[in-house]
Design a protein around this motif. Structure first.
Motif: not given
Length: 536
Positions: A389-393
């Motif tokens: 779902g997308g890597l956290s910053p």
């Protein structure tokens, strides 16, 4: 079981350190042998030529260990002179890297130089391995010439992150064993102890704001017998947790040995024990949850309500007060999405936040926690599922499902720690399963671990800088005792230490095997119940 755990070849013969004098594990970057030796006598002093208290701490460790073995403890003295004869001298050299050191042994003096206490401590580990192996015995040894072969060593680690993990959620181990584990981590120049403290099968850390975590979540009614899903149970209540005072004790013990302790608090999956104590944080708050009694992955997971995030932030606040570690591990792995799919509340969040699906919801969950941990000046580590779902910053990825997670993270300019199951999972069999105690499966030999190369060639030189290190993991579903843990971890963790420390071009398994014969004797003297099949 005990006989099986201690099974050894009846004719194992350990190679004397006198036969091959430079048996240091992990292998230093350069070792230049020289003629002669330095003999430690009753009047040998340990000299500290710096006011840095960390150097004095390391010097005192050396004095204590020599004293226990020799019967007389050398004096630790201060001196600005760099040429004190009949001495072991610690000198500060700011030109060396943070964990690097030099160790020079002549017949007149042993000189250790480092820029920090860490480097001095790693020099100490090498010095101890140059001494007769009786130095590792807990009892005084008589008739020993305490000599160090003359040599010149220049050394520094390949990777900044060198880790060993221990799961205490499935099976709980006392503080005394945790300290022994840390001692063995330090001996091998590893620098991170990843303490996996929470699981479906048990929550193992006291959180004062939520007392039911200790009262309820730390206990299970029984434990599965044999393999997971056997449907056979022992009928015996099982539990245990570490008080906050015990955690502080362990953290201080590790700090004195330059080992960083990384706590892992699992979320949003692997949380059934939490829900047994606080069902209001689940997607079915009216359900009666129980701490898991079998192994495996459970569908009962945390629900991303504001109350849940407040709970987790409160828990992490107490955890961060106990652990000064820059890294805080939040798990993030193996989170089934079934309950989120069935939850009207979860589906509304997905729609409201434009998350796409449940994988996006997991990313939303992890980003919330990442933001909180970052606000406290810490860095979040998660298993490679946090990529979904997308890597956290600000996240650091621990790549366990192969190497793909680490590669993906590095390509996005995120740091990664390589810990692929096929190479560095120490719950796998290490010999023929027919002759070994029950394990989860797999087959990972000493040689296979040694062969592992953590930095993927698929990455550019700039991307490779994001591979900050490597770690071996120890999941304890089938490790009921500390003896069993030791048997599964050693000597494979010795191979891992060389993967983490030594330059790739210096590695040679046949030479490592020869050094391991001497190192095995050290492990014997440290009363480590290690697997001895590699000595055949």
């Amino acid at each position: 079981m005990k006989k099986l755990l201690t099974l050894i070849c009846a004719c194992v013969v350990f190679v004397s350190s006198a036969q091959n004098q430079y048996n240091i594990i992990p292998l230093p970057q350069t070792v230049t042998p020289q003629k002669g030796q330095f003999v430690i006598k009753s009047n040998t002093n340990i000299v500290v030529s710096t006011n840095d208290p960390a150097f004095k701490q390391v010097a005192s460790m050396l004095a204590d260990q020599l004293g226990a073995a020799m019967g007389t403890t050398p004096k630790v003295v201060s001196s600005n002179s760099k040429a004190v004869s009949n001495s072991i001298q610690f000198v500060k050299n700011d030109q060396l890297t943070e964990e690097g050191y030099t160790l020079n042994v002549s017949s007149k003096q042993v000189s250790i130089a480092a820029s920090t206490g860490k480097g001095a401590f790693y020099a100490l580990q090498s010095l101890l391995q140059l001494l007769p192996n009786q130095i590792f015995s807990k009892e005084k040894s008589t008739g020993i010439t305490w000599s160090v072969p003359n040599c010149s060593i220049a050394d520094a680690p390949r990777y900044s992150y060198r880790g060993l993990h221990l799961d205490v959620g499935r099976h709980f181990f006392p503080v005394s064993f945790i300290k022994k584990y840390i001692d063995l981590i330090a001996l091998h120049k590893l620098n991170n102890f990843h303490w996996h403290l929470t699981e479906d099968q048990g929550w193992r850390i006291e959180i004062k704001r939520y007392p039911k975590l200790a009262e309820i979540a730390s206990k299970r009614s029984q434990t599965v017998v044999g393999r997971a899903y056997s449907k056979k149970f022992d009928g015996k209540p099982y539990g245990g947790y570490y008080t906050q005072d015990e955690v502080k004790e362990v953290v201080a013990y590790a700090k004195a040995r330059f080992v960083n302790v990384i706590p892992e608090i699992e979320m949003p999956g692997h949380s059934q024990a939490v829900l047994a104590a606080y069902p209001e944080f689940g997607c079915n708050p009216d359900k009666i949850y129980q701490t898991a009694t079998d192994w495996g992955v459970y569908e009962d997971v945390l629900c991303p309500r504001e109350e849940t995030f407040q709970f987790l932030e409160n828990v992490l606040t107490e955890v961060m007060e106990l652990f000064p570690s820059e890294y805080i591990h939040i798990g993030g792995d193996e989170c089934p999405k079934k309950q989120w799919k069935e939850s009207r509340f979860c589906q509304e969040i997905i729609k409201r936040e434009n998350l796409g699906d449940e994988h996006g919801l997991q990313s939303y969950f992890i980003r919330r926690i990442d933001k909180f941990i970052t606000s406290k000046g810490r860095k979040m580590i998660g298993w490679d599922e946090i990529l979904e779902g997308g890597l956290s910053p600000n996240a650091i990825v621990m790549s366990w499902r192969g190497t793909e997670g680490g590669i993906a993270a590095a390509k996005e300019n995120h740091d990664a720690i390589m810990t692929p199951g096929g190479y560095v999972y120490l719950d796998h069999y290490q010999a023929d399963p027919k002759t070994e105690p029950l394990a989860i499966g797999g087959f990972t030999t000493l040689e296979k671990i040694y062969s592992y190369e953590p930095t993927p060639t698929e990455l550019s030189p700039e991307q490779q800088k994001h591979i900050i290190g490597v770690q071996a993991n120890v999941w304890t579903e089938y490790m009921q005792t500390s003896d069993y843990v030791e048997y599964m971890v050693f000597p494979r963790a010795s191979a891992l230490s060389e993967v983490a420390w030594t330059k790739k071009e210096l590695k040679d398994y046949s030479k490592f095997s020869e050094r391991m014969k001497v190192h095995a004797d050290r492990l014997e003297k440290l009363h480590v119940n290690f697997f001895k099949g590699f000595l055949k």
